[in-house]
Design a protein around this motif. Sequence first.
Motif, PDB file in Angstrom:
ATOM      1  N   GLY A   1      35.143  35.596  42.447  1.00 57.86           N
ATOM      2  CA  GLY A   1      36.030  36.148  43.472  1.00 57.86           C
ATOM      3  C   GLY A   1      35.884  37.652  43.609  1.00 57.86           C
ATOM      4  N   THR A   2      34.668  38.130  43.414  1.00 61.50           N
ATOM      5  CA  THR A   2      34.402  39.568  43.416  1.00 61.50           C
ATOM      6  C   THR A   2      33.466  39.949  44.553  1.00 61.50           C
ATOM      7  N   VAL A   3      33.813  41.025  45.260  1.00 63.30           N
ATOM      8  CA  VAL A   3      32.889  41.616  46.229  1.00 63.30           C
ATOM      9  C   VAL A   3      31.961  42.520  45.429  1.00 63.30           C
TER      10      VAL A   3
ATOM     11  N   PHE B   1      34.510  44.766  43.348  1.00 61.63           N
ATOM     12  CA  PHE B   1      35.943  44.711  43.674  1.00 61.63           C
ATOM     13  C   PHE B   1      36.429  43.281  43.495  1.00 61.63           C
ATOM     14  N   ASN B   2      37.276  43.044  42.490  1.00 64.84           N
ATOM     15  CA  ASN B   2      37.766  41.691  42.222  1.00 64.84           C
ATOM     16  C   ASN B   2      38.903  41.355  43.186  1.00 64.84           C
ATOM     17  N   LEU B   3      38.516  40.742  44.295  1.00 63.14           N
ATOM     18  CA  LEU B   3      39.451  40.429  45.367  1.00 63.14           C
ATOM     19  C   LEU B   3      40.431  39.333  44.955  1.00 63.14           C
ATOM     20  N   ARG B   4      39.931  38.344  44.219  1.00 63.59           N
ATOM     21  CA  ARG B   4      40.815  37.254  43.780  1.00 63.59           C
ATOM     22  C   ARG B   4      41.951  37.794  42.906  1.00 63.59           C
ATOM     23  N   ARG B   5      41.651  38.726  42.022  1.00 60.25           N
ATOM     24  CA  ARG B   5      42.678  39.266  41.145  1.00 60.25           C
ATOM     25  C   ARG B   5      43.769  39.985  41.942  1.00 60.25           C
ATOM     26  N   GLN B   6      43.378  40.698  42.989  1.00 63.38           N
ATOM     27  CA  GLN B   6      44.352  41.429  43.800  1.00 63.38           C
ATOM     28  C   GLN B   6      45.319  40.476  44.505  1.00 63.38           C
TER      29      GLN B   6
ATOM     30  N   VAL C   1      35.062  33.920  50.952  1.00 67.45           N
ATOM     31  CA  VAL C   1      33.759  33.691  51.573  1.00 67.45           C
ATOM     32  C   VAL C   1      33.338  34.923  52.367  1.00 67.45           C
ATOM     33  N   ASN C   2      32.046  35.070  52.549  1.00 61.34           N
ATOM     34  CA  ASN C   2      31.521  36.115  53.409  1.00 61.34           C
ATOM     35  C   ASN C   2      32.035  35.924  54.832  1.00 61.34           C
TER      36      ASN C   2
END
Length: 394
Positions: free
Chosen positions: A159-161, A172-177, A190-191
Amino acid sequence: MRVKGNLQLMKEINTAMIMNLLHREGRMTRAELTKITKLSATTVSALIEELIGKNFVEEIGEKPSAGAGRKAITLQINKDGGYVIGISFGNRYLICAVLNLHGQLISEYKTKIAFGNDSLAEQIHSALRECMDQAESVRSERIKGIGISTPGIIDEQEGTVLFSSLLRLTNFNLRRQVAAFFPDVPIKIVNDSNAAAFAEHYSGAGKDKSSLVYFTINEGIGAGIILNGQIHSGYRGSAGEIGHIPVDSQGEICNCGQRGCVETVLTSPFILKRCQDAARELGVAVPADFEEALARYDDGEAWLEPIFDRILDAARLMIASAVNFMSPEAVIIEGWMNRSAKFSDKLSDAMEKFPFPFPFTRDRVLQASFGDKGALYGSATIMLQKIFSASVLD
């Protein structure tokens, strides 16, 4: 225990198949579901009764028929059986929306996108709060999943960009945010081009086509790929990153540092600069923005023709390369090209005349159905598909 586990797995698979059919087709009868799934009528009825009991499916009346016998009862997903959140990070805006199980908008919050890891993290939290505040009737516990689309190269498992030059993100860990706001809700990232491609495949211009290439061409450029009805992400999610393929070694410096990337030829900021430079050199009125330049091209101002002819040639070669490499059923385009009937018509002509090994008809070049909201609807639809499985429907 093994038999019991196998039976439970089969039940989950069969339930998911029924829910996905109802989601895609909208309304169906038990008999239609039995015919398509090839399950027994008893199995279908039992699964439907369980789903009705959980408030995920509802009966909506008798289906009209010519015969005098017993009428079949039509079923559909109960739109208020739960909700999903879609989040789209775009070139200019962040859009956050709450949708019901029919994919209908309940609330939407849109704001100019922030850049950089820290700024975007803060913006995500405020956007989620704002969107949920607007959806007053939706409680947090009714959120069944969150679908997120973002530009850049993504590690979907983590889940990281990994990298986005557009949003200035690195690892950037988007899932964590997002999980900080909804800790127990499934999250799918997803992209953005892949999400939009899936939306077009699932219910848009490319519906029922098993393979397509989707191009989005605005301030940036990207591509989404559908193969055999599934998103093709490639190794570490980097498939479709075509914007930085160099096409002109003597061309302009791209944002990535290379010279002459395809992005420097086809995207609106670079086109506008080229038009403005040419206008000053020729002593004609300088277009104030890209929309003015495009409108004047459509109106037939001769000095713009060579500029857009170069753009047309680059677009033709880029799309032809994808067609030759993948042979998709359709090429779907979203972006500024769709706002120029003149350019779109020329591009379709150019593709039809290109010397492909097999004839290419102009009806294989399609305009996107969802415009700049394709990624939002795509990420939400992907999440809806994910939650329509027995292990999540509780």
